[in-house]
Write an enzyme that holds these catalytic residues in place. Structure first.
Site, PDB file in Angstrom:
ATOM      1  N   HIS A   1      56.839  43.097  55.363  1.00 50.56           N
ATOM      2  CA  HIS A   1      56.710  42.025  54.364  1.00 50.56           C
ATOM      3  C   HIS A   1      55.266  41.972  53.852  1.00 50.56           C
ATOM      4  O   HIS A   1      55.024  41.906  52.636  1.00 50.56           O
ATOM      5  CB  HIS A   1      57.112  40.690  55.004  1.00 50.56           C
ATOM      6  CG  HIS A   1      56.795  39.473  54.178  1.00 50.56           C
ATOM      7  ND1 HIS A   1      57.746  38.798  53.447  1.00 50.56           N
ATOM      8  CD2 HIS A   1      55.615  38.807  53.971  1.00 50.56           C
ATOM      9  CE1 HIS A   1      57.168  37.775  52.825  1.00 50.56           C
ATOM     10  NE2 HIS A   1      55.874  37.757  53.134  1.00 50.56           N
ATOM     11  N   GLU A   2      54.306  42.002  54.770  1.00 50.48           N
ATOM     12  CA  GLU A   2      52.891  41.923  54.380  1.00 50.48           C
ATOM     13  C   GLU A   2      52.447  43.173  53.612  1.00 50.48           C
ATOM     14  O   GLU A   2      51.702  43.082  52.638  1.00 50.48           O
ATOM     15  CB  GLU A   2      52.007  41.703  55.615  1.00 50.48           C
ATOM     16  CG  GLU A   2      52.265  40.402  56.362  1.00 50.48           C
ATOM     17  CD  GLU A   2      52.161  39.155  55.484  1.00 50.48           C
ATOM     18  OE1 GLU A   2      51.447  39.200  54.466  1.00 50.48           O
ATOM     19  OE2 GLU A   2      52.807  38.150  55.807  1.00 50.48           O
TER      20      GLU A   2
ATOM     21  N   HIS B   1      53.505  42.825  50.094  1.00 58.31           N
ATOM     22  CA  HIS B   1      52.546  42.056  49.283  1.00 58.31           C
ATOM     23  C   HIS B   1      51.434  42.969  48.752  1.00 58.31           C
ATOM     24  O   HIS B   1      51.063  42.896  47.579  1.00 58.31           O
ATOM     25  CB  HIS B   1      51.879  40.953  50.130  1.00 58.31           C
ATOM     26  CG  HIS B   1      52.664  39.678  50.198  1.00 58.31           C
ATOM     27  ND1 HIS B   1      53.144  39.036  49.080  1.00 58.31           N
ATOM     28  CD2 HIS B   1      53.024  38.909  51.249  1.00 58.31           C
ATOM     29  CE1 HIS B   1      53.772  37.929  49.447  1.00 58.31           C
ATOM     30  NE2 HIS B   1      53.721  37.826  50.767  1.00 58.31           N
TER      31      HIS B   1
ATOM     32  N   GLU C   1      57.044  35.829  47.248  1.00 60.88           N
ATOM     33  CA  GLU C   1      57.567  35.818  48.621  1.00 60.88           C
ATOM     34  C   GLU C   1      58.942  36.467  48.677  1.00 60.88           C
ATOM     35  O   GLU C   1      59.241  37.234  49.588  1.00 60.88           O
ATOM     36  CB  GLU C   1      57.631  34.388  49.161  1.00 60.88           C
ATOM     37  CG  GLU C   1      56.292  33.800  49.562  1.00 60.88           C
ATOM     38  CD  GLU C   1      55.518  34.660  50.552  1.00 60.88           C
ATOM     39  OE1 GLU C   1      56.112  35.136  51.539  1.00 60.88           O
ATOM     40  OE2 GLU C   1      54.320  34.875  50.326  1.00 60.88           O
TER      41      GLU C   1
END
Length: 270
Positions: free
Chosen positions: A116-117, A120, A193
């Site tokens: 997930h990070e 980003h 997100e």
């Protein structure tokens, strides 16, 4: 006269842009340094435990999959489960996880959070957020001054320069317009997100991403009942995988969508 007005407006817009973008870009350029300092993140230079080695290898694998440079990897000493990514460049980023998350999440779930990070970073969310913030800062300052000047002349009949009324009006308008600007920033933050969750599902697995979010949801509910303080610094909340249990007067000011919404979106495969 018209040429002078146009020149004045252009000069004002340039000045507002310099201040508006200047602050945002300085924040972006020092974001890694600030993140390390405010969160107490310890960068892993040489892995000293099997856990640290696994963490470095996992981030390296995910970064390669996402086609970005190897980020710095760190652990910050919060007992709450969280993680964040920051940095001015997708090939020069920082990815950090909390000690609490490492202890309570299984490896597949930690991998999903890291994915997930990395999502980003690969999506360029830090630079995009900075650009949006810069544009909005510029227009808030610019329109506050334009409207301030119009109101000053109309209400206070002040045709000779700017009186005290002008400066008071500008300050009030900057606060009001700033609130609307922050709503736009938060809307973008919520959208990114969902995108990062989707990247996490693709780089790791959809099941692991859902399981990680469910674990965060359970922990957030317990923290809300206990009124536990958020251990993630406020400046990093927007970059974390979870914004904690902090209550908001309105969804419009939330940096993250509700966890149940994120889980449902992943389940639907959107």
């Amino acid at each position: 006269s018209e040429i002078m007005i146009n020149a004045n407006l252009t000069g004002m817009l340039i000045m507002c842009a310099m201040f508006g973008f200047g602050g945002s870009f300085v924040s972006l350029l020092i974001s890694k340094w600030m993140a390390k300092r405010s969160s107490g993140t310890q960068i892993i230079e040489q892995p000293s435990t099997p856990e640290e080695r696994w963490l470095m290898e996992t981030v390296a694998d995910l970064a390669k999959k996402a086609d970005i440079g190897m980020p710095e990897v760190g652990i910050f000493p919060a007992q709450q489960s969280n993680a964040f990514a920051t940095g001015w460049n997708k090939n020069n980023a920082l990815v950090a996880v909390s000690a609490g998350l490492l202890h309570r999440f299984d490896k597949e779930e930690v991998r999903a959070v890291l994915a997930h990070e990395i999502g980003h970073v690969a999506n360029g969310d830090m630079i995009t957020l900075t650009l949006i913030q810069g544009v909005l800062n510029t227009f808030v300052m610019f329109f506050a001054r334009i409207l301030g000047s119009i109101i000053d002349k109309a209400v206070f009949k002040n045709d000779r320069g700017h009186g005290i009324g002008y400066f008071v009006i500008v300050m009030v308008l900057q606060v009001v317009l700033g609130i609307f600007a922050s709503m736009i920033v938060m809307a973008f933050s919520r959208w990114r997100e969902f995108r990062a969750d989707n990247a996490g599902a693709q780089l790791a697995s959809r099941g692991a991403m859902i399981a990680a979010l469910q674990k965060l949801q359970a922990e957030t509910n317990i923290q809300a009942q206990a009124q536990a303080p958020n251990q993630m610094p406020d400046t990093l909340t927007a970059f974390g995988i979870s914004s904690g249990w902090k209550q908001h007067a309105s969804r419009l000011f939330m940096s993250h969508p509700p966890l149940e919404e994120r889980i449902e979106t992943l389940r639907r495969g959107l």
